[in-house]
Design a protein around this motif. Structure first.
Motif, PDB file in Angstrom:
ATOM      1  N   GLN A 251     -48.982  -5.659  53.347  1.00  0.00           N
ATOM      2  CA  GLN A 251     -49.441  -6.778  52.539  1.00  0.00           C
ATOM      3  C   GLN A 251     -50.902  -7.114  52.878  1.00  0.00           C
ATOM      4  O   GLN A 251     -51.302  -7.083  54.042  1.00  0.00           O
ATOM      5  CB  GLN A 251     -48.565  -8.008  52.792  1.00  0.00           C
ATOM      6  N   GLU A 253     -54.297  -9.153  53.679  1.00  0.00           N
ATOM      7  CA  GLU A 253     -54.512 -10.316  54.541  1.00  0.00           C
ATOM      8  C   GLU A 253     -55.016 -11.522  53.763  1.00  0.00           C
ATOM      9  O   GLU A 253     -54.710 -12.659  54.099  1.00  0.00           O
ATOM     10  CB  GLU A 253     -55.509  -9.957  55.655  1.00  0.00           C
ATOM     11  N   THR A 254     -55.784 -11.288  52.718  1.00  0.00           N
ATOM     12  CA  THR A 254     -56.349 -12.402  51.961  1.00  0.00           C
ATOM     13  C   THR A 254     -55.490 -12.729  50.755  1.00  0.00           C
ATOM     14  O   THR A 254     -54.856 -11.844  50.166  1.00  0.00           O
ATOM     15  CB  THR A 254     -57.772 -12.064  51.486  1.00  0.00           C
ATOM     16  N   SER A 255     -55.490 -14.012  50.386  1.00  0.00           N
ATOM     17  CA  SER A 255     -54.678 -14.451  49.253  1.00  0.00           C
ATOM     18  C   SER A 255     -55.211 -13.881  47.939  1.00  0.00           C
ATOM     19  O   SER A 255     -54.430 -13.562  47.026  1.00  0.00           O
ATOM     20  CB  SER A 255     -54.661 -15.977  49.187  1.00  0.00           C
ATOM     21  N   GLY A 256     -56.528 -13.731  47.846  1.00  0.00           N
ATOM     22  CA  GLY A 256     -57.111 -13.179  46.624  1.00  0.00           C
ATOM     23  C   GLY A 256     -56.660 -11.750  46.378  1.00  0.00           C
ATOM     24  O   GLY A 256     -56.310 -11.383  45.253  1.00  0.00           O
ATOM     25  N   ARG A 257     -56.657 -10.958  47.445  1.00  0.00           N
ATOM     26  CA  ARG A 257     -56.222  -9.572  47.313  1.00  0.00           C
ATOM     27  C   ARG A 257     -54.736  -9.501  47.008  1.00  0.00           C
ATOM     28  O   ARG A 257     -54.278  -8.664  46.232  1.00  0.00           O
ATOM     29  CB  ARG A 257     -56.537  -8.802  48.601  1.00  0.00           C
ATOM     30  N   ARG A 258     -53.950 -10.407  47.629  1.00  0.00           N
ATOM     31  CA  ARG A 258     -52.511 -10.429  47.362  1.00  0.00           C
ATOM     32  C   ARG A 258     -52.231 -10.726  45.888  1.00  0.00           C
ATOM     33  O   ARG A 258     -51.371 -10.101  45.266  1.00  0.00           O
ATOM     34  CB  ARG A 258     -51.824 -11.477  48.245  1.00  0.00           C
ATOM     35  N   GLU A 259     -52.941 -11.678  45.356  1.00  0.00           N
ATOM     36  CA  GLU A 259     -52.750 -12.027  43.948  1.00  0.00           C
ATOM     37  C   GLU A 259     -53.122 -10.860  43.038  1.00  0.00           C
ATOM     38  O   GLU A 259     -52.436 -10.592  42.044  1.00  0.00           O
ATOM     39  CB  GLU A 259     -53.593 -13.253  43.606  1.00  0.00           C
ATOM     40  N   GLU A 261     -53.069  -7.622  43.767  1.00  0.00           N
ATOM     41  CA  GLU A 261     -52.071  -6.555  43.859  1.00  0.00           C
ATOM     42  C   GLU A 261     -50.764  -6.952  43.192  1.00  0.00           C
ATOM     43  O   GLU A 261     -50.107  -6.132  42.538  1.00  0.00           O
ATOM     44  CB  GLU A 261     -51.842  -6.177  45.326  1.00  0.00           C
ATOM     45  N   ASN A 262     -50.364  -8.205  43.347  1.00  0.00           N
ATOM     46  CA  ASN A 262     -49.136  -8.659  42.681  1.00  0.00           C
ATOM     47  C   ASN A 262     -49.287  -8.612  41.166  1.00  0.00           C
ATOM     48  O   ASN A 262     -48.358  -8.239  40.447  1.00  0.00           O
ATOM     49  CB  ASN A 262     -48.787 -10.081  43.124  1.00  0.00           C
TER      50      ASN A 262
END
Length: 289
Positions: A251, A253-259, A261-262
């Motif tokens: 997963q 580390e950053t919320s921006g990258r998570r969003e 990828e999701n």
């Protein structure tokens, strides 16, 4: 690198479609493509069928079926010598066309060259693989001329058996084809490969455009290859993409990258189902054309 994989994957599917998805032989494909001309010949419109197949030969000079029916049309027009030459050419281009060998046998039979006729009709019987009763009938006629009545009787019996099988198949209810076959398994393997590419693109792309592009191209190809069972392959790809992303990637580390990828992940799942339906629609439309 990912862009290269996209291109390779897409054209790999196109190659698969052109060479492996259609399991018909070369001559079967040509007969389907030239059905209009074949119908003209069967209706006794020899001038029209000759013109049709003469044009097809200029377009496809390696078409054994085109040479076969041009030769038969020539024979129907009374140009027997030219017709014989065309049928010979058909047999030399594609040795698997049983009808070319059968028609050669008929030419030889008419010329009372019974040994040559028997040789051609033996090959016709082998190549037909009991899909047609005609080679047996004509070989029986040759055996009668040679005084081999036992062999002729056996061939007439084979002709009758194949005719009866054909009648029974028409009368019997059509059996449902097995759901799982080699083509479906091959498509599943391809789905596993494209799923890997989709997951890699989700993890490495800077925007959602590349994962979506890969997903759409792969899913359209899925529907095109399997217009009736494409939903199975599309569903498999969704499962593989989702599980592959969760199980084999870390997963961000950053919320921006998570969003990001999701967004790429869930959008790809939706696009897989939608684009596979589109691919199946395109294939059915082409078949009906």
């Amino acid at each position: 690198m990912l862009e290269l994989l996209v291109v390779v994957t897409f054209f790999g599917y196109i190659f698969y479609l052109r060479n492996y998805a259609d399991l018909r032989s070369k001559s079967e494909k040509e007969e389907a493509a030239f059905s209009k001309g074949i119908e003209l010949y069967k209706n006794g419109q020899f001038d029209e069928s000759y013109a049709y197949f003469d044009l097809k030969i200029s377009e496809k000079p390696k078409s054994g079926v085109a040479y076969l029916y041009r030769g038969l049309s020539r024979k129907g027009k009374g140009k027997r010598t030219e017709g014989f030459q065309d049928v010979q050419t058909a047999a030399s281009i594609d040795d698997d066309i049983f009808r070319a060998h059968m028609e050669l046998g008929r030419f030889y039979l008419e010329d009372q060259d019974y040994n040559a006729a028997l040789q051609s009709l033996n090959k016709a019987v082998i190549k037909a693989q009991e899909t047609s009763p005609e080679p047996y009938y004509w070989r029986a006629q040759v055996y009668l001329q040679l005084g081999q009545r036992t062999e002729a009787g056996a061939d007439f019996a084979s002709e009758k058996r194949i005719n009866e099988q054909g009648k029974n198949e028409k009368q019997a209810p059509r059996l449902k084809a097995p759901f799982f076959n080699k083509k479906l398994v091959a498509s599943m393997v391809m789905a596993a490969f494209t799923s890997t590419i989709v997951v890699m693109s989700i993890k490495n792309a800077e925007t959602v455009h590349l994962p979506y592009l890969i997903t759409v191209l792969a899913a359209i190809a899925i529907g095109f290859v399997e217009p009736t069972k494409g939903w199975v392959i599309a569903l498999l790809q969704c499962v593989l993409v989702f599980s592959g992303y969760l199980l084999f990637t870390t997963q961000p580390e950053t919320s921006g990258r998570r969003e990001l990828e999701n967004f790429g992940l869930y959008g790809s799942l939706v696009l897989t189902m939608a684009a596979s339906f589109l691919g199946g629609f395109m294939k059915r439309a082409l078949v009906m054309k």
